[in-house]
Design an enzyme around this catalytic site. Sequence first.
Site, mmCIF file in Angstrom:
data_model
loop_
_atom_site.group_PDB
_atom_site.id
_atom_site.type_symbol
_atom_site.label_atom_id
_atom_site.label_comp_id
_atom_site.label_asym_id
_atom_site.label_seq_id
_atom_site.Cartn_x
_atom_site.Cartn_y
_atom_site.Cartn_z
ATOM 1 N N LYS A 236 0.843 -1.193 0.000
ATOM 2 C CA LYS A 236 0.000 0.000 0.000
ATOM 3 C C LYS A 236 0.879 1.243 0.000
ATOM 4 O O LYS A 236 0.624 2.207 -0.718
ATOM 5 C CB LYS A 236 -0.949 -0.020 1.208
ATOM 6 C CG LYS A 236 -2.017 -1.119 1.090
ATOM 7 C CD LYS A 236 -2.803 -1.370 2.381
ATOM 8 C CE LYS A 236 -3.701 -2.603 2.191
ATOM 9 N NZ LYS A 236 -4.510 -2.935 3.378
ATOM 10 N N GLN B 21 -5.078 -1.954 9.459
ATOM 11 C CA GLN B 21 -4.862 -3.262 8.832
ATOM 12 C C GLN B 21 -5.417 -4.374 9.725
ATOM 13 O O GLN B 21 -5.178 -4.394 10.933
ATOM 14 C CB GLN B 21 -3.358 -3.462 8.574
ATOM 15 C CG GLN B 21 -3.012 -4.711 7.794
ATOM 16 C CD GLN B 21 -3.531 -4.686 6.352
ATOM 17 O OE1 GLN B 21 -3.623 -3.638 5.722
ATOM 18 N NE2 GLN B 21 -3.875 -5.846 5.822
ATOM 19 N N ASP C 203 -11.370 1.755 3.506
ATOM 20 C CA ASP C 203 -11.609 0.308 3.410
ATOM 21 C C ASP C 203 -13.082 0.004 3.118
ATOM 22 O O ASP C 203 -13.420 -1.117 2.725
ATOM 23 C CB ASP C 203 -11.257 -0.377 4.745
ATOM 24 C CG ASP C 203 -9.877 -1.023 4.735
ATOM 25 O OD1 ASP C 203 -9.443 -1.452 3.646
ATOM 26 O OD2 ASP C 203 -9.265 -1.109 5.807
HETATM 27 N N1 GUN Z 1 -6.708 -7.520 5.807
HETATM 28 C C1 GUN Z 1 -6.934 -8.268 4.710
HETATM 29 N N2 GUN Z 1 -7.513 -7.515 3.742
HETATM 30 C C2 GUN Z 1 -7.659 -6.281 4.256
HETATM 31 C C3 GUN Z 1 -8.186 -5.060 3.729
HETATM 32 O O1 GUN Z 1 -8.671 -4.956 2.600
HETATM 33 N N3 GUN Z 1 -8.130 -3.988 4.577
HETATM 34 C C4 GUN Z 1 -7.640 -4.075 5.833
HETATM 35 N N4 GUN Z 1 -7.659 -2.971 6.587
HETATM 36 N N5 GUN Z 1 -7.145 -5.177 6.349
HETATM 37 C C5 GUN Z 1 -7.149 -6.282 5.556
#
Ligand code: GUN
Length: 269
Positions: free
Chosen positions: A40, A84, A107
């Site tokens: 990211k 996350q 998200d």
């Molecule tokens: N863990 C696995 N996929 C995601 C996601 O799309 N966003 C977040 N914040 N955590 C994750």
Amino acid sequence: MAAGLKDKVAGEISSLGFKPRLDVVLVGENPASKVYVKMKNIACEKVGIESVKHSLPDTTTQEELLSLVSKLNADPAVDGVLVQLPLPKQIAESAVIKAIDPAKDVDGFHPVNMGLLLSGQPGLTPSTPTGVIAMLDSINFNYNGAKAVVVGRSNIVGKPLAIMLLQRNCTVTVCHSKTKNLPEETRQADLLIAAAGKPKLITADMVKEDAVVIDVGINRTDSGLCGDVDFDAVKEKASAISPVPGGVGPMTVASLMRNTLEAAKERRK
Ligand code: GUN
């Protein structure tokens, strides 16, 4: 495709007159989460989003994390807040998701954004299902009346993707670990989405000839990374199929860049 999406986002950002900012919170040492956060971060740099990483120890309390989230909510310089997942067991994920300002929830996990999606209204939508839809759009997939089978019912992928496909006029079946006869369900799919987190769960005998198959799984096994689909066998049957790695993953990150840009434009208009 992911590179193309990011190029488009980068182009729009360069004509904005400001740099959007995404704050990513990582709690603990989950190795997969560390990799995702890094991806990211690299993507942000590429498209011109300022990314700020907050690394907290795995002993962090829920109160401490909520206090960081409210600080980021209140900071006018912050456009997007992403915590996350998964979180250490002493922290309730639902409490943290609910605490994020829905306008900064890139998200799309906040109940307000989930509710907007469910009721067919515009809002921030979860990155992974949004990336899958972009892949299907790119091959001009004909959603209208298509039989879509989604294997997996997570809040992050299965549930929101099922809603998005329904919105596009697919007939949607959602399967999960308690589904009685999974192969019987999957064999009816014109569009098969594997998002169960089980290595090579989908074998060739479970796939209809010429189906479109999207593999959202990413599993670490003794023989390396693999998806939820037995790619080598299923590719002989499918009319289109996405690989792992290098399929849905990069599209998720590109969609997150798009969401951050949209959140920034909406907040600052
Ligand atoms: N863990 C696995 N996929 C995601 C996601 O799309 N966003 C977040 N914040 N955590 C994750």
